[in-house]
Write a protein that holds these residues in place. Sequence first.
Motif, PDB file in Angstrom:
ATOM      1  N   ALA A 124       0.835  -1.205   0.000  1.00 52.30           N
ATOM      2  CA  ALA A 124       0.000   0.000   0.000  1.00 52.30           C
ATOM      3  C   ALA A 124       0.870   1.255   0.000  1.00 52.30           C
ATOM      4  CB  ALA A 124      -0.936  -0.003   1.201  1.00 52.30           C
ATOM      5  N   GLN A 127       2.405   1.624  -3.395  1.00 56.33           N
ATOM      6  CA  GLN A 127       1.359   2.026  -4.334  1.00 56.33           C
ATOM      7  C   GLN A 127       1.099   3.531  -4.215  1.00 56.33           C
ATOM      8  OE1 GLN A 127      -2.251  -0.249  -3.836  1.00 56.33           O
ATOM      9  NE2 GLN A 127      -2.892   0.150  -5.933  1.00 56.33           N
ATOM     10  N   GLU A 128       1.076   4.053  -3.005  1.00 51.42           N
ATOM     11  CA  GLU A 128       0.864   5.487  -2.792  1.00 51.42           C
ATOM     12  C   GLU A 128       2.009   6.309  -3.380  1.00 51.42           C
ATOM     13  OE1 GLU A 128      -0.086   6.836   1.171  1.00 51.42           O
ATOM     14  OE2 GLU A 128      -1.383   5.089   1.492  1.00 51.42           O
ATOM     15  N   ALA A 131       1.710   6.262  -7.139  1.00 48.35           N
ATOM     16  CA  ALA A 131       0.565   7.092  -7.542  1.00 48.35           C
ATOM     17  C   ALA A 131       0.928   8.572  -7.469  1.00 48.35           C
ATOM     18  CB  ALA A 131      -0.641   6.794  -6.652  1.00 48.35           C
ATOM     19  N   ALA A 132       1.660   8.968  -6.436  1.00 48.72           N
ATOM     20  CA  ALA A 132       2.062  10.370  -6.302  1.00 48.72           C
ATOM     21  C   ALA A 132       3.038  10.768  -7.413  1.00 48.72           C
ATOM     22  CB  ALA A 132       2.703  10.596  -4.936  1.00 48.72           C
ATOM     23  N   THR A 137      -3.900   6.388 -11.018  1.00 53.83           N
ATOM     24  CA  THR A 137      -4.320   5.262 -10.193  1.00 53.83           C
ATOM     25  C   THR A 137      -3.391   4.098 -10.518  1.00 53.83           C
ATOM     26  OG1 THR A 137      -6.602   6.028 -10.313  1.00 53.83           O
ATOM     27  CG2 THR A 137      -6.252   3.733  -9.651  1.00 53.83           C
TER      28      THR A 137
END
Length: 181
Positions: A124, A127-128, A131-132, A137
């Motif tokens: 997670a 993934q963040e 994404a940033a 997404t």
Amino acid sequence: MSIFTVASRYAKSLLDLTEEQGHLDAVKKDMDGVISVLKSNSELLAVLKNPIIKGDRKRNILAAIFDGKINSTVLSFFYLLVNKGRAAILLDIAQEFVREYNEEKGIVKASVTSATALSEGNLAALQEIIAAETMATVILKNVVDPSLIGGFTVRVGDKQIDASIAGKLGKLEKHFAAQGV
């Protein structure tokens, strides 16, 4: 004309049509299923690519497999591909459709390869971060490869970050080889 160019044009046409009809998300789901079926059945791919097999036979096979299971527009599109002599690149078109759908929806696929499975928390967090960086997404997949020894590699599109021990040892080996050690 290259297969990629042809596949891209057909995929874009189907994407535009299904978007107009309001079925884009459902068709994307159908295309995921079609890709899965085609990749898991080499005999079906061989039939679609075989120029000796008549178009009627190919349409009947596609109907037997997909009729009632996918959107009727998609099945009609497959029949059009067969009529145009493009059945051989049906898998390429389906994959390109999914790629263009993801691009339009701002979805990026990424994979992290590690020596052991990463925890949900680590996935997670990664993934963040992705994404940033990508402003998209992220669909993140964890692949386990014990040959990395430790660390990880991350691939997003055509970019790769290698933070694995095996990668660092390889760089060190190249450095020593260049030094003549």
